[in-house]
Motif scaffolding. Sequence first.
Motif, PDB file in Angstrom:
ATOM      1  N   THR A  67      -0.869   7.038  12.632  1.00 14.28           N
ATOM      2  CA  THR A  67      -1.258   6.985  10.305  1.00 14.28           C
ATOM      3  C   THR A  67       0.007   7.411   9.583  1.00 14.28           C
ATOM      4  N   ASP A 106       0.733  -0.774  -0.120  1.00 17.31           N
ATOM      5  CA  ASP A 106      -0.186   0.139  -0.368  1.00 17.31           C
ATOM      6  C   ASP A 106       0.706   1.502  -0.113  1.00 17.31           C
ATOM      7  N   LEU A 107       1.770   1.413   0.401  1.00 17.33           N
ATOM      8  CA  LEU A 107       2.980   2.098   0.291  1.00 17.33           C
ATOM      9  C   LEU A 107       4.145   2.512  -0.008  1.00 17.33           C
ATOM     10  N   SER A 122      -4.792   9.516  13.555  1.00  9.45           N
ATOM     11  CA  SER A 122      -6.046   9.804  13.519  1.00  9.45           C
ATOM     12  C   SER A 122      -6.769  11.046  14.561  1.00  9.45           C
ATOM     13  N   PHE A 137       3.551  -2.557   8.681  1.00 11.57           N
ATOM     14  CA  PHE A 137       3.427  -1.603   7.720  1.00 11.57           C
ATOM     15  C   PHE A 137       4.709  -1.588   7.047  1.00 11.57           C
ATOM     16  N   LYS A 141      -2.353   6.725   6.216  1.00 12.40           N
ATOM     17  CA  LYS A 141      -3.201   5.421   6.102  1.00 12.40           C
ATOM     18  C   LYS A 141      -3.498   4.784   8.098  1.00 12.40           C
ATOM     19  N   GLU A 142      -4.350   4.908   8.196  1.00 13.65           N
ATOM     20  CA  GLU A 142      -4.656   3.757   9.410  1.00 13.65           C
ATOM     21  C   GLU A 142      -4.208   2.437   9.369  1.00 13.65           C
ATOM     22  N   PHE A 143      -3.805   1.797  11.010  1.00 17.14           N
ATOM     23  CA  PHE A 143      -3.592   0.948  10.745  1.00 17.14           C
ATOM     24  C   PHE A 143      -4.658   0.311  12.125  1.00 17.14           C
TER      25      PHE A 143
END
Length: 346
Positions: free
Chosen positions: A187, A105-106, A211, A199, A191-193
Amino acid sequence: PQSSGPGTPAPGWPAAQPQATGWTNTAPGAPPAGPSHNRRKLFIIAGAVVIALVAAFVVVPRFTGGAGGGDLSASETVTAYLEALSSGDAEKALSYSKSEPANADLLTNDILAQQIAKMPISDIRILDDGEELAGIGMGSVKVAVKFGEQLSDSTVRLSKVEETWKIDDAINKIDITSPSAADETLTIFGKEFKKGESFYVFPGFVDAGSSNEYIDVAAESPLLAGAVVYFRPTYTLNDKGADAVSATMADAFAVCEKSNLLDPPGCPVKLNNYRALDGTVTWGKADLSQLSASELSPYDMTVRVTGNVTIPVSYQLRDGGTDSGTAESIVFNTVDVTTSPPTIGR
């Protein structure tokens, strides 16, 4: 072999006095020595040697060559990987990785562009090619490279994968173990985890945030970290959070102003004066200037507020007169910033 006649050598053997030039026997009555026969023997022997060498070459693997197209050395692979990062080519950088991440995603061009915008990659220098163990498919390249103004002096480990050098830790895997309440708001690049989730990012700048609108996050960006990545974000109450905590305390004491009781419901303070007639109290505006807030506790997302509060009051006396003064309160409260607006703990 026995001689075929007096003074005559056996067929196929040279005469007792061979000539200095050539392979033929010139003794009278002797048959030709057969140079083509000898050459054929030599060719057969030479061919057998070549076959043996080819067989050995096939059986024993040669750990030479490199990454990408298979012709890069270990140090060239590291250089090519860092150059791919510096140019913002995420796909090419990933091609040098030994393993595939659980999620990408990252690991995109967009995120990589944000990373190099904050910390451009430059001044790549190989300090040691690290090919002492190349014969067994292992490399350990020492490299110096700048991420922004920060110098990374690291050892990059590689392995041979089908005759191609691959970087063992081309991607930084970051875990948040035993997360606190604040960690659960973390985040990365927006992006929240979820709790326990990892990540994956390329080495370089990491945009850490929260967040929760009341919290600021700071974290050291992991560079060429190797097998172990240390990522310890710190959480602080930002200006918006500090204002919200102050407003929460002010709202709590404002409840007192709406009442005429000695002990107003929801008010953090009450008037202890046995001479005052209940139901006749006028509460003024509380002075909160002596209150102070502690640092944010990341474990439960609370702020401790302490200090003295004074409130001007006036009231009627039981004997028919009037009086005025101040009501004082020693405040020792926690304010929970997981809610919006924050709430006072009891």
